[in-house]
Motif scaffolding. Structure first.
Motif, PDB file in Angstrom:
ATOM      1  N   ALA A 193       0.810  -1.422  -0.005  1.00 28.36           N
ATOM      2  CA  ALA A 193       0.015  -0.009   0.227  1.00 28.36           C
ATOM      3  C   ALA A 193       0.843   1.222  -0.064  1.00 28.36           C
ATOM      4  CB  ALA A 193      -0.914   0.123   1.235  1.00 28.36           C
ATOM      5  N   ILE A 196       2.087   1.895  -3.519  1.00 32.10           N
ATOM      6  CA  ILE A 196       0.931   2.252  -4.289  1.00 32.10           C
ATOM      7  C   ILE A 196       0.793   3.713  -4.063  1.00 32.10           C
ATOM      8  CG2 ILE A 196      -1.369   2.009  -4.943  1.00 32.10           C
ATOM      9  CD1 ILE A 196      -1.001  -0.941  -3.876  1.00 32.10           C
ATOM     10  N   ARG A 197       0.649   4.445  -2.866  1.00 33.38           N
ATOM     11  CA  ARG A 197       0.383   5.635  -2.362  1.00 33.38           C
ATOM     12  C   ARG A 197       1.862   6.601  -3.046  1.00 33.38           C
ATOM     13  NH1 ARG A 197      -0.645   3.989   2.646  1.00 33.38           N
ATOM     14  NH2 ARG A 197      -2.723   3.150   2.818  1.00 33.38           N
ATOM     15  N   PHE A 199       3.592   6.014  -5.406  1.00 35.95           N
ATOM     16  CA  PHE A 199       3.510   6.024  -6.670  1.00 35.95           C
ATOM     17  C   PHE A 199       2.412   6.980  -7.444  1.00 35.95           C
ATOM     18  CE2 PHE A 199       1.755   4.750 -10.774  1.00 35.95           C
ATOM     19  CZ  PHE A 199       2.845   4.267 -12.094  1.00 35.95           C
ATOM     20  N   GLU A 200       1.187   6.871  -6.696  1.00 34.21           N
ATOM     21  CA  GLU A 200      -0.099   7.687  -6.813  1.00 34.21           C
ATOM     22  C   GLU A 200       0.346   9.104  -6.670  1.00 34.21           C
ATOM     23  OE1 GLU A 200      -3.508   6.898  -4.280  1.00 34.21           O
ATOM     24  OE2 GLU A 200      -4.412   6.302  -6.163  1.00 34.21           O
ATOM     25  N   ARG A 203       2.380  10.278  -9.597  1.00 31.60           N
ATOM     26  CA  ARG A 203       1.805  10.185 -10.956  1.00 31.60           C
ATOM     27  C   ARG A 203       0.882  11.602 -11.014  1.00 31.60           C
ATOM     28  NH1 ARG A 203       1.151   7.702 -15.100  1.00 31.60           N
ATOM     29  NH2 ARG A 203      -0.783   7.404 -15.994  1.00 31.60           N
ATOM     30  N   GLN A 206       2.566  14.673 -11.576  1.00 30.82           N
ATOM     31  CA  GLN A 206       3.011  14.728 -12.986  1.00 30.82           C
ATOM     32  C   GLN A 206       1.941  14.961 -13.946  1.00 30.82           C
ATOM     33  OE1 GLN A 206       5.471  11.408 -14.127  1.00 30.82           O
ATOM     34  NE2 GLN A 206       6.433  12.076 -16.019  1.00 30.82           N
ATOM     35  N   PHE A 207       0.798  14.197 -13.731  1.00 30.70           N
ATOM     36  CA  PHE A 207      -0.219  14.382 -14.719  1.00 30.70           C
ATOM     37  C   PHE A 207      -1.606  14.770 -14.078  1.00 30.70           C
ATOM     38  CE2 PHE A 207       2.552  10.882 -16.116  1.00 30.70           C
ATOM     39  CZ  PHE A 207       3.123  11.154 -17.143  1.00 30.70           C
ATOM     40  N   PRO A 208      -1.692  15.786 -13.510  1.00 27.74           N
ATOM     41  CA  PRO A 208      -2.701  16.399 -12.501  1.00 27.74           C
ATOM     42  C   PRO A 208      -4.227  15.787 -13.331  1.00 27.74           C
ATOM     43  CG  PRO A 208      -1.441  18.176 -13.159  1.00 27.74           C
ATOM     44  CD  PRO A 208      -0.698  17.144 -13.651  1.00 27.74           C
ATOM     45  N   PHE A 211      -6.269  13.162 -12.482  1.00 30.56           N
ATOM     46  CA  PHE A 211      -6.889  12.891 -11.024  1.00 30.56           C
ATOM     47  C   PHE A 211      -8.066  13.912 -10.847  1.00 30.56           C
ATOM     48  CE2 PHE A 211      -2.972  10.676 -11.358  1.00 30.56           C
ATOM     49  CZ  PHE A 211      -3.053   9.546 -10.287  1.00 30.56           C
TER      50      PHE A 211
ATOM     51  N   VAL B  15       3.973  -0.463 -10.735  1.00 35.41           N
ATOM     52  CA  VAL B  15       4.233   0.088  -9.313  1.00 35.41           C
ATOM     53  C   VAL B  15       5.478  -0.765  -8.776  1.00 35.41           C
ATOM     54  CG1 VAL B  15       3.301   0.357  -6.996  1.00 35.41           C
ATOM     55  CG2 VAL B  15       1.956   1.068  -8.990  1.00 35.41           C
ATOM     56  N   TYR B  26      -0.618   0.057 -11.969  1.00 38.53           N
ATOM     57  CA  TYR B  26      -1.616   1.000 -11.506  1.00 38.53           C
ATOM     58  C   TYR B  26      -2.627   1.572 -12.580  1.00 38.53           C
ATOM     59  CZ  TYR B  26      -3.246   5.203  -9.282  1.00 38.53           C
ATOM     60  OH  TYR B  26      -3.973   6.241  -8.767  1.00 38.53           O
ATOM     61  N   TRP B  52     -10.245   2.244  -2.938  1.00 37.02           N
ATOM     62  CA  TRP B  52      -9.128   3.019  -2.958  1.00 37.02           C
ATOM     63  C   TRP B  52      -9.435   4.505  -3.478  1.00 37.02           C
ATOM     64  CZ3 TRP B  52      -4.007   1.395  -1.310  1.00 37.02           C
ATOM     65  CH2 TRP B  52      -2.959   2.286  -1.664  1.00 37.02           C
ATOM     66  N   ARG B  53      -9.976   4.615  -4.788  1.00 40.92           N
ATOM     67  CA  ARG B  53      -9.996   5.760  -5.289  1.00 40.92           C
ATOM     68  C   ARG B  53     -11.245   5.835  -6.185  1.00 40.92           C
ATOM     69  NH1 ARG B  53      -7.888   9.189  -9.704  1.00 40.92           N
ATOM     70  NH2 ARG B  53      -6.738   7.254 -10.627  1.00 40.92           N
ATOM     71  N   CYS B 161      -4.824  -1.238  -8.312  1.00 37.87           N
ATOM     72  CA  CYS B 161      -3.804  -1.877  -8.790  1.00 37.87           C
ATOM     73  C   CYS B 161      -4.331  -3.301  -9.516  1.00 37.87           C
ATOM     74  CB  CYS B 161      -2.629  -2.209  -8.016  1.00 37.87           C
ATOM     75  SG  CYS B 161      -1.630  -1.027  -7.672  1.00 37.87           S
ATOM     76  N   GLU B 258      -3.253  23.170 -18.491  1.00 42.17           N
ATOM     77  CA  GLU B 258      -3.238  21.612 -18.265  1.00 42.17           C
ATOM     78  C   GLU B 258      -3.442  20.841 -19.831  1.00 42.17           C
ATOM     79  OE1 GLU B 258      -5.516  19.832 -15.334  1.00 42.17           O
ATOM     80  OE2 GLU B 258      -3.905  20.477 -13.897  1.00 42.17           O
TER      81      GLU B 258
END
Lengths: 212, 471
Positions: A193, A196-197, A199-200, A203, A206-208, A211, B15, B26, B52-53, B161, B258
């Motif tokens: 976890a 993953i957090r 990495f997220e 990311r 870098q690529f808002p 998200f 990841v 991911y 998670w999201r 993931c 953006e």
């Protein structure tokens, strides 16, 4: 997840190539919101002579006597033998659910649809790929009444019960480990976890727009 | 050494990679529909886990939804089991609100693979998963997009993931110009005819070449959609100006500075010139004629000028047996000219061919003509509410209605017949969908896969015709 270690099971030969997931479990049975109850409708269109619908009393439906699984000698079969590209088609996990809930624990074929192959491992149901000639041999042998095979996941072998023939099969080390130990895959992943957090977060910086 | 587009997508999402190559990948976008998600949400709940999201999730109900009777609301879903599935998704979305949810009856509802791109919710460089094998569609936007099972849906919900291994790289290059009346659908059917339904198993396919670059995004989606019918979980096309233009101004596309930043990164989503592919296939676009399937697998396909093949000429015994079984199921005799095959129903729709360009192509053929009296039903099912609205703005609904087509509400409909739209046993259908498996469009139903223009022409003639000879 259910474990798979060694299986000594009766073999049922389904002599067809490209058995698709629509054939394994027709779409009308995908309307359930449960994970169970699919076994009676495995291969529904081949197994019964009428058109199956959810909610029918399957015990009262006319069976197709020509279909292999309806033959008395294959009652209780736990290993399905099939031709190449078994489980091609849709991503429905209802296909391995139906096979496992019918009583199969393993399917042996020369090749599989990618998504079906993946889904099988999540359900303690082992897909074994052997070469076309090896599968051909097994089809020949399966003409013997009561033909059984021993599938040993730890040793990665499929052998006749008298040990006279044995075939080696390949399986990813991580899949093998999960299945032998019946691991909860989500629990295993969540051990990462923090990674993953992290990495997220990278990311997102870098690529808002991904998200928003 | 150079990297392929797939290599780049893989590298930018891994990841963690284990010793045997099994990776945690991911996931940027998780598309959810009502059929393959209820057990996943239930699994989460039973394990006491939280998603998670949820801002990565875009959801809709499409497989079970009816294409008529929307004025009756939820009661219009007559099958109670279908209704429960749709209501279960509603409940799960109330409990775990997603980035976007387009429920049954919403004017933006539609087939999940139509609405993702339409909303700009599918963006280049993303990993996209969905509990549906036609998720490969989204690869048209240089995404790594593929179908997953319900356990994986639960896994992605819980961890963001996917546990997976890298596939092989295959490139299918189609060079040259397509002839008039030949479309993206014919390209992909010709590819499947060439490499077979397991030809791409274990691979991610990049579709390339001048004929692919000349396609609109709709056409590229049609091609990538059917990558899975060649056995490949993922299909993809590199980014170019067509991709960027399509995405500009979409609801969830980036805006302002953006947007420029995004476009700059998207332009790198191409295979390097020196990238190595494990398999290379080349087709000449000029050799591709309109395609029609004759059997019970998408590889059982011929051109409209051809005849039903003769199994006696097939040397491989397993293949021959499959052909013989298919001919019995399809009620066809070897050597019958494809254009002599008479039809009962026509279906224009599905995640393969229900976008505005598909409807325009079908309407152009139907305009001023009448559906043959022998056709019981010819239906047009738009891919989404927005496609429907656009078609109505262009007057396509009128063209279809005046020709005798039924103009329906959006959804998956008769592609897999989970709702009330289906074939009866023995009925024969020209369909713009993706699978001609036994029973796919209804138990005992007989499906022939074709392009939208070919389907419309077949509806008018009552049998298959070569749309190239129509004016």
């Amino acid at each position: 997840m259910e474990k798979f270690t060694v299986l000594n099971g009766l073999v049922a030969p389904l002599d067809r190539a490209n058995v698709d997931t629509d054939a394994i479990i027709p779409k009308q049975f995908l309307k359930s919101i449960k994970r169970s109850g699919y076994g009676p409708n495995l291969f529904d269109a081949w197994r019964y002579l009428d058109v199956g619908q959810p909610g029918m009393d399957n015990a009262k439906r006319p069976l197709n006597p020509d279909f292999v699984l309806n033959q008395a000698r294959y009652k209780g079969a736990e290993i399905l033998l099939a031709r190449k590209n078994f489980g091609c088609g849709s991503s429905r996990e209802h296909a391995p659910w139906a096979l496992a809930q019918y009583g199969f624990k393993c399917v042996i074929a020369p090749s599989f649809g990618d998504i079906f192959y993946n889904n099988s491992f999540k359900n303690g149901f082992l897909p074994v790929a052997l070469s076309e000639s090896e599968v051909d041999n097994l089809f020949y042998d399966s003409a013997l009444p009561g033909f059984r095979l021993v599938v040993d996941l730890d040793r990665q072998t499929v052998a006749t019960s008298d040990g006279s023939k044995s075939y080696k099969f390949e399986v990813d080390a991580s899949r093998r480990h999960s299945l032998l130990n019946g691991l909860d895959e989500i629990g295993t992943t969540l051990r990462h976890a923090d990674a993953i957090r992290a990495f997220e977060a990278r990311r997102q910086a870098q690529f808002p727009w991904l998200f928003r | 050494m150079g990297r392929t587009l797939y290599d780049k997508l893989w590298d930018s999402h891994a990841v963690h990679v284990g010793e045997d190559g099994t990776a945690l990948l991911y996931i940027d976008r998780h598309l959810v529909h009502e059929v393959t998600s209820p057990q996943a949400f239930e699994g989460l709940k039973l394990a006491g886990r939280k998603p998670w999201r949820m801002s990565s999730v875009v959801a809709t109900a499409d497989h079970n939804t009816p294409t008529t009777g929307w004025e009756r609301g939820i009661a219009g879903i007559e099958d109670p089991t279908s209704r429960i599935q749709v209501e279960t998704l509603d409940a799960n979305m109330r409990e775990h609100p997603a980035k976007a949810y387009f429920p049954f009856l919403d004017k933006r509802q539609g087939i999940v693979h139509v609405i993702g791109p339409e909303q700009g919710a599918t963006l280049p460089g993303m990993t996209v998963v969905c509990g549906d094998s036609h998720t490969s569609t989204h690869g048209a936007f240089a995404c790594l997009a593929h179908g997953i099972g319900t356990s994986e849906v639960e896994h992605v919900l819980a961890t963001q993931c996917l546990v997976t291994k890298k596939m092989k790289n295959m490139r299918v290059s189609v060079e040259g110009s397509l002839g008039r009346g030949v479309t993206a659908k014919d390209i992909v059917l010709a590819v499947i005819g060439r490499i077979g339904i397991a030809g791409g198993t274990g691979c991610a396919i990049e579709f390339a070449g001048s004929a692919i670059r000349a396609l609109s995004m709709e056409g590229r989606m049609t091609v990538c959609n059917m990558a899975i019918e060649a056995g490949a979980r993922a299909g993809m096309v590199a980014v170019d100006d067509t991709t960027v233009q399509y995405l500009k101004g979409r609801t969830f596309s980036p805006t302002g500075p953006e947007w420029d930043q995004a476009v700059a990164t998207w332009k790198m989503l191409v295979s390097d010139a020196d990238a190595k592919f494990d398999h290379e296939i080349r087709l000449d676009a000029r050799d591709i004629a309109p395609q029609v399937t004759w059997g019970t697998s998408p590889e059982m396909v011929v051109t409209v000028e051809a005849s039903v093949p003769d199994p006696d000429k097939e040397k491989d015994p397993i293949k021959r047996e499959g052909m013989e079984r298919a001919l019995v199921y399809m009620g066809l005799k070897p050597r019958t000219p494809m254009q002599d095959i008479r039809l009962d129903k026509v279906f224009i729709g599905s995640c393969t061919n229900s976008r505005i360009e598909d409807l325009r192509a079908a309407a152009a053929v139907a305009k001023g003509r009448k559906v043959a009296a022998s056709i019981k039903v010819a239906m047009v099912v738009p891919g989404s509410g927005l496609v429907k609205a656009q078609a109505e703005k262009e007057g396509l609904d009128k063209v279809f209605r005046e020709s005798g087509f039924e103009w329906r509400e959006p959804g998956c409909s008769m592609c897999l017949a989970m709702n009330a739209d289906r074939l009866e046993p023995g009925e024969r259908c020209a369909s713009t969908s993706n699978r001609n498996f036994e029973g796919r469009q209804g138990a005992g139903g007989r499906t022939h896969l074709v392009s939208p223009a070919m389907a419309a022409a077949a509806a008018i003639a009552g049998h298959f015709v070569d749309v190239r000879s129509w004016r």
